[in-house]
Design a protein around this motif. Structure first.
Motif, mmCIF file in Angstrom:
data_model
loop_
_atom_site.group_PDB
_atom_site.id
_atom_site.type_symbol
_atom_site.label_atom_id
_atom_site.label_comp_id
_atom_site.label_asym_id
_atom_site.label_seq_id
_atom_site.Cartn_x
_atom_site.Cartn_y
_atom_site.Cartn_z
ATOM 1 N N ASN A 14 -53.848 47.904 -50.690
ATOM 2 C CA ASN A 14 -53.957 48.030 -49.239
ATOM 3 C C ASN A 14 -53.126 46.941 -48.578
ATOM 4 O OD1 ASN A 14 -55.631 50.240 -49.366
ATOM 5 N ND2 ASN A 14 -57.521 49.068 -49.131
ATOM 6 N N ASP B 228 -52.903 43.082 -42.665
ATOM 7 C CA ASP B 228 -52.343 43.208 -41.324
ATOM 8 C C ASP B 228 -51.957 41.838 -40.760
ATOM 9 O OD1 ASP B 228 -54.621 42.038 -40.139
ATOM 10 O OD2 ASP B 228 -55.427 43.944 -39.427
ATOM 11 N N ARG C 252 -56.175 40.670 -42.104
ATOM 12 C CA ARG C 252 -57.301 41.536 -42.465
ATOM 13 C C ARG C 252 -56.814 42.570 -43.461
ATOM 14 N NH1 ARG C 252 -58.817 43.463 -36.496
ATOM 15 N NH2 ARG C 252 -56.689 44.142 -36.834
ATOM 16 N N VAL C 253 -57.726 42.965 -44.344
ATOM 17 C CA VAL C 253 -57.423 44.012 -45.313
ATOM 18 C C VAL C 253 -58.643 44.920 -45.415
ATOM 19 C CG1 VAL C 253 -58.214 42.700 -47.347
ATOM 20 C CG2 VAL C 253 -56.480 44.492 -47.615
ATOM 21 N N SER C 254 -58.387 46.205 -45.562
ATOM 22 C CA SER C 254 -59.477 47.170 -45.733
ATOM 23 C C SER C 254 -59.915 47.194 -47.183
ATOM 24 C CB SER C 254 -59.027 48.571 -45.325
ATOM 25 O OG SER C 254 -58.800 48.623 -43.946
ATOM 26 N N PRO D 97 -67.584 42.155 -44.532
ATOM 27 C CA PRO D 97 -66.696 43.190 -43.977
ATOM 28 C C PRO D 97 -67.126 43.568 -42.558
ATOM 29 C CG PRO D 97 -67.407 43.762 -46.197
ATOM 30 C CD PRO D 97 -68.239 42.585 -45.768
ATOM 31 N N GLU E 256 -65.456 48.375 -39.809
ATOM 32 C CA GLU E 256 -64.463 49.287 -40.373
ATOM 33 C C GLU E 256 -64.154 48.983 -41.839
ATOM 34 O OE1 GLU E 256 -61.056 49.781 -37.787
ATOM 35 O OE2 GLU E 256 -62.312 49.331 -36.049
ATOM 36 N N ARG F 196 -63.191 46.044 -43.135
ATOM 37 C CA ARG F 196 -62.084 45.096 -43.322
ATOM 38 C C ARG F 196 -62.621 43.687 -43.539
ATOM 39 N NH1 ARG F 196 -59.072 46.558 -37.845
ATOM 40 N NH2 ARG F 196 -61.160 45.931 -37.266
#
Length: 150
Positions: free
Chosen positions: A14, A17, A21-23, A89, A92, A94
């Protein structure tokens, strides 16, 4: 997540951003079931370990004042806790990543999530690929050695 109730399996990549942030992959979010994480530098590898908070806390041995007077114990506490970050998290799924952890793992724009039983690891994607291939080669060499010795 009680110990032994969920496993993290698979490999996912993934993007990170602009806000760092990462999902978390959907399969990993499902296994976490809303539980927070403890992120820490791996003591052996160039990656970040992600521990479900309950599993990490279950592994902690309470300390006494005598424990903080021993150099070996102090070393262990610094190595295992100083670079540890609590991470929950968002709605969403993230995570906001810690800059020092990202630097340790050499992660700049994408994160490879590698399932590792009850924990998962976060890697720079090409380093993850290299680790998986090296692990396969070691496992094959051990299997060959066992066959030859049988």
């Amino acid at each position: 997540m009680p110990s032994g109730s969920a496993q993290f399996r698979g490999r996912y990549i993934n993007k990170l951003d602009a806000k760092k942030r990462v999902s978390i992959p959907a399969a990993f979010r499902a296994a976490l079931a809303g539980q927070p994480l403890v992120l820490r530098r791996s003591n052996r590898l160039g990656c970040i370990e992600a521990w479900p908070a309950s599993l990490f806390e279950a592994s902690i041995t309470p300390i006494t004042p005598a424990d903080v007077n021993l150099e070996e114990d102090d070393d262990s506490f610094y190595v295992n806790y100083a670079d540890t970050v609590d991470a929950t998290p968002d709605s969403e799924g993230r995570l906001i990543m810690d800059a020092k952890l990202l630097e340790h793992a050499g992660i700049t724009d994408s994160i490879a999530f590698l399932g590792k039983n009850q924990i998962f690891e976060l890697w720079e994607p090409s380093a993850a690929d290299a680790m998986i291939e090296a692990a396969r080669a070691r496992a094959q060499a051990r299997a060959m050695t066992r066959r030859q010795g049988a």
